[in-house]
Design a protein around this motif. Structure first.
Motif, mmCIF file in Angstrom:
data_model
loop_
_atom_site.group_PDB
_atom_site.id
_atom_site.type_symbol
_atom_site.label_atom_id
_atom_site.label_comp_id
_atom_site.label_asym_id
_atom_site.label_seq_id
_atom_site.Cartn_x
_atom_site.Cartn_y
_atom_site.Cartn_z
ATOM 1 N N THR A 123 1.143 -1.128 0.121
ATOM 2 C CA THR A 123 0.189 0.223 -0.129
ATOM 3 C C THR A 123 0.866 1.226 -0.022
ATOM 4 O O THR A 123 2.066 1.156 0.467
ATOM 5 C CB THR A 123 -1.197 0.861 1.586
ATOM 6 N N ARG A 303 -6.235 -8.680 4.633
ATOM 7 C CA ARG A 303 -7.831 -7.272 3.402
ATOM 8 C C ARG A 303 -9.137 -8.703 3.580
ATOM 9 O O ARG A 303 -10.083 -7.966 2.958
ATOM 10 C CB ARG A 303 -6.927 -7.890 1.805
ATOM 11 N N PHE A 306 -12.219 -4.995 6.944
ATOM 12 C CA PHE A 306 -11.712 -3.141 6.670
ATOM 13 C C PHE A 306 -12.530 -2.188 7.425
ATOM 14 O O PHE A 306 -14.061 -2.329 8.217
ATOM 15 C CB PHE A 306 -11.981 -3.069 4.761
ATOM 16 N N ILE A 329 -6.053 6.973 7.228
ATOM 17 C CA ILE A 329 -6.581 5.458 6.586
ATOM 18 C C ILE A 329 -6.374 5.110 5.260
ATOM 19 O O ILE A 329 -6.238 6.099 4.872
ATOM 20 C CB ILE A 329 -8.327 5.170 6.340
ATOM 21 N N THR A 330 -5.605 3.858 5.140
ATOM 22 C CA THR A 330 -4.862 3.747 3.410
ATOM 23 C C THR A 330 -6.009 3.705 2.545
ATOM 24 O O THR A 330 -7.244 3.300 2.810
ATOM 25 C CB THR A 330 -4.840 1.933 3.656
ATOM 26 N N GLN A 331 -4.884 4.255 1.087
ATOM 27 C CA GLN A 331 -6.398 4.810 0.396
ATOM 28 C C GLN A 331 -5.528 4.859 -1.003
ATOM 29 O O GLN A 331 -4.575 4.428 -1.681
ATOM 30 C CB GLN A 331 -6.680 7.369 -0.383
ATOM 31 N N VAL A 333 -9.691 1.990 -0.368
ATOM 32 C CA VAL A 333 -9.831 0.822 0.313
ATOM 33 C C VAL A 333 -11.459 0.459 -0.503
ATOM 34 O O VAL A 333 -12.310 1.321 -0.136
ATOM 35 C CB VAL A 333 -9.915 1.143 1.287
ATOM 36 N N GLN A 344 -3.927 -6.555 -2.208
ATOM 37 C CA GLN A 344 -2.770 -5.792 -1.790
ATOM 38 C C GLN A 344 -3.372 -6.307 -0.272
ATOM 39 O O GLN A 344 -4.107 -7.185 0.006
ATOM 40 C CB GLN A 344 -3.334 -3.590 -1.840
ATOM 41 N N SER A 347 -4.975 -2.881 5.007
ATOM 42 C CA SER A 347 -5.562 -1.860 5.179
ATOM 43 C C SER A 347 -5.037 -1.238 6.403
ATOM 44 O O SER A 347 -4.651 -1.930 7.723
ATOM 45 C CB SER A 347 -7.206 -1.449 4.674
ATOM 46 N N THR A 348 -5.011 0.021 6.947
ATOM 47 C CA THR A 348 -4.321 1.005 7.635
ATOM 48 C C THR A 348 -5.140 1.797 8.452
ATOM 49 O O THR A 348 -5.193 2.826 7.728
ATOM 50 C CB THR A 348 -2.301 1.646 7.806
#
Length: 522
Positions: A123, A303, A306, A329-331, A333, A344, A347-348
């Motif tokens: 990511t 994954r 989320f 937030i991870t982009q 998602v 991937q 996410s964070t």
């Protein structure tokens, strides 16, 4: 090649110099209750060729592994991450070959690393940096790799030292581009430790037996350390030492647990239970210094699960869950993709928590209650969502979600605050530290799994059981679906044929036209 071994005890613990023996063979002494940290510094030319290529092609490469077993640490070794395998990576410009071979090299070193390429599995953070995470319960494959690369004898002292990594709580690997050295740091939890370190002629080894200290001259932002230092092969006896330094990672002297509320369903809720709503032990005497202190939870979600950023943007909904807002937030998602269609890792999420109003605490404080009674236990709930998982035998799939890292971040109230100077125990590049200003102080809350109720015993993970398609019954589903589609197609076809046989193609059209004209005349 250099080595630093440090035993760090709690405040009040100490060891007399007379209890330690230093000779040509090394250093020995009684057992001590302490955290042990081993740091090995290796020059670039001492590494295998594939590692030299890897690190020279990636100026920023940081590998962090954290055990799933609950463990205790002491100041200043307090920085934490969620359990699992973490990697933060920024490739050098023009080093596409290194990027493409990164995942295969990681698999050779750590074993079960399931990424394909950084472009597909990682990511994107910012400024060309990438992140990767996956659950990794053991570093046994890394132990075998390190033994084969560093040890000449299969059953010698070198192999025994590396084999001891199987009981370590964390492992950090980072490359210093300025000094061209690789640093490998392992940490063992606070427990009874055997004080015995052997010396090696070709290895400079420094041993420290230290404990936290609070001299009168210690500033509020500093950590004091005192104890004994010895350089094996050079010193004939340990030398007393005392020093202090500013540290951005400190102990909040509180704990938390995390568990999913039952029943989990397809939209599970992760509940965090914190034992205190105070930022840190100094907050009682420095209330004006806590105005910019807020609690946060940093999650690394595989994954299969989320968080929805749109759901976490409603102020009323957030207030009902004791949440303040979503800081990062991870982009992007994908909210609809099934788990088996994603490449991937996950996410964070960095979410700001909302502690209860301390008004009631102030009233009790005026009645003379002590500090422990003024602390209040409270909870925060984070709504999450599951993806559709691949079919499995039995109709259920189980996956693990690691505990988050929970901390109070005290950001400077004034602009232009200088960054903390480096110290011997500094740990940076943790993922969440880059989301705050340089002068931010992190007060870490210790994760403690619940003894009873929903949870995983002494493990810092929560298991989620999800209903999926049963592969043993899938053939009936396939056959039934095919039969339903065929029956529907046959019914539609029969209706078309029936109309054709009754009216014909043109006749039916003309009749409909006549009816329309007759209705218009009327």
């Amino acid at each position: 090649m250099r080595e630093r071994i440090t035993y760090v005890q709690k405040l009040g613990d100490s060891l007399e110099p007379s209890a330690v023996t230093v000779d040509s063979g090394g250093i020995s002494g009684p057992e001590v209750h302490a955290v042990r940290e081993d740091r090995l510094t290796i020059a670039l030319h001492e590494l295998p060729p594939e590692l030299q290529t890897l690190f020279t092609g990636a100026p920023d490469l940081y590998i962090r592994w954290v055990s799933t077993a609950a463990y205790e640490v002491v100041s200043p070794l307090l920085a934490r991450l969620p359990p699992g395998f973490h990697l933060f990576f920024r490739p050098r410009e023009g080093s596409n070959a290194v990027s493409e071979g990164l995942c295969s090299t990681l698999a050779d070193i750590f074993g079960n690393i399931s990424c394909s390429t950084p472009a597909d599995s990682f990511t994107n953070l910012d400024s060309g940096r990438f992140q990767y995470f996956q659950e990794l319960d053991s570093i046994s494959h890394f132990i075998q790799y390190a033994r084969s690369q560093l040890c000449r004898q299969a059953n010698g002292p070198c192999s025994a030292r590396i084999e001891a990594l199987s009981t370590a709580s964390s492992l950090d690997i980072s490359y210093d581009t300025i000094q061209n050295v690789l640093r490998v740091t392992a940490l063992w939890p606070y427990q009874r430790q055997q004080l015995r370190v052997a010396s090696h002629p070709q290895l400079r080894t420094e041993v420290g037996i230290l404990s936290t200290d609070k001299p009168k001259t210690l500033e509020a932002h500093e950590v004091g350390i005192s104890g004994l230092l010895t350089v094996l092969g050079q010193d004939s006896k340990p030398s007393p030492t005392m020093f202090s330094f500013a540290s951005r990672h400190r102990d909040a002297e509180s704990s938390f647990s995390a568990q999913f509320l039952a029943p989990t369903g397809l939209h599970p809720t992760l509940q965090l239970r914190l034992t205190s709503n105070k930022p840190h032990p100094l907050s009682e005497d420095n209330d004006e210094d806590t105005a910019a202190c807020h609690p946060y939870a940093y999650l690394t979600l595989p994954r299969a699960i989320f968080a929805d950023k749109y759901q976490l943007s409603d102020p009323l909904f957030l207030a009902s869950k004791n949440l303040t807002g979503l800081r990062y937030i991870t982009q992007p998602v994908d909210l609809e993709a099934p788990e088996y269609a994603m490449t991937q890792w996950g996410s964070t999420v960095l979410v700001q928590l909302s502690p209860p109003n301390p008004t009631a605490l102030s009233s009790r404080q005026s009645k003379g209650e002590n500090e422990e009674n003024r602390k209040e236990e409270w909870t925060a709930e984070l709504p999450l969502h599951l993806r559709y998982l691949a079919p499995a035998r039995g109709g259920y799939a189980v996956f693990s979600v690691p505990y988050p890292a929970v901390f109070w971040a005290c950001e400077p109230t004034q602009e232009g605050v200088a960054a903390f100077p480096p110290n011997p125990f500094e740990k940076a590049h943790l993922g969440y530290d880059a989301l705050f200003g340089e002068g931010t102080v992190f007060w870490h809350v210790e994760p403690r799994p619940p003894v009873e109720g929903v949870g995983s015993g002494s493990l810092l993970v929560n298991e989620v059981r999800v209903p999926v398609l049963d592969v043993e019954k899938a053939r009936w589903v396939n056959a039934g679906t095919a039969a339903a589609v065929a029956a529907g197609f046959a019914w539609v076809l029969w209706k078309l044929v029936r109309v054709y046989l009754s009216y014909g193609y043109k006749g039916g059209v003309e009749e409909e036209g006549d009816r329309a004209r007759e209705k218009k005349r009327q």
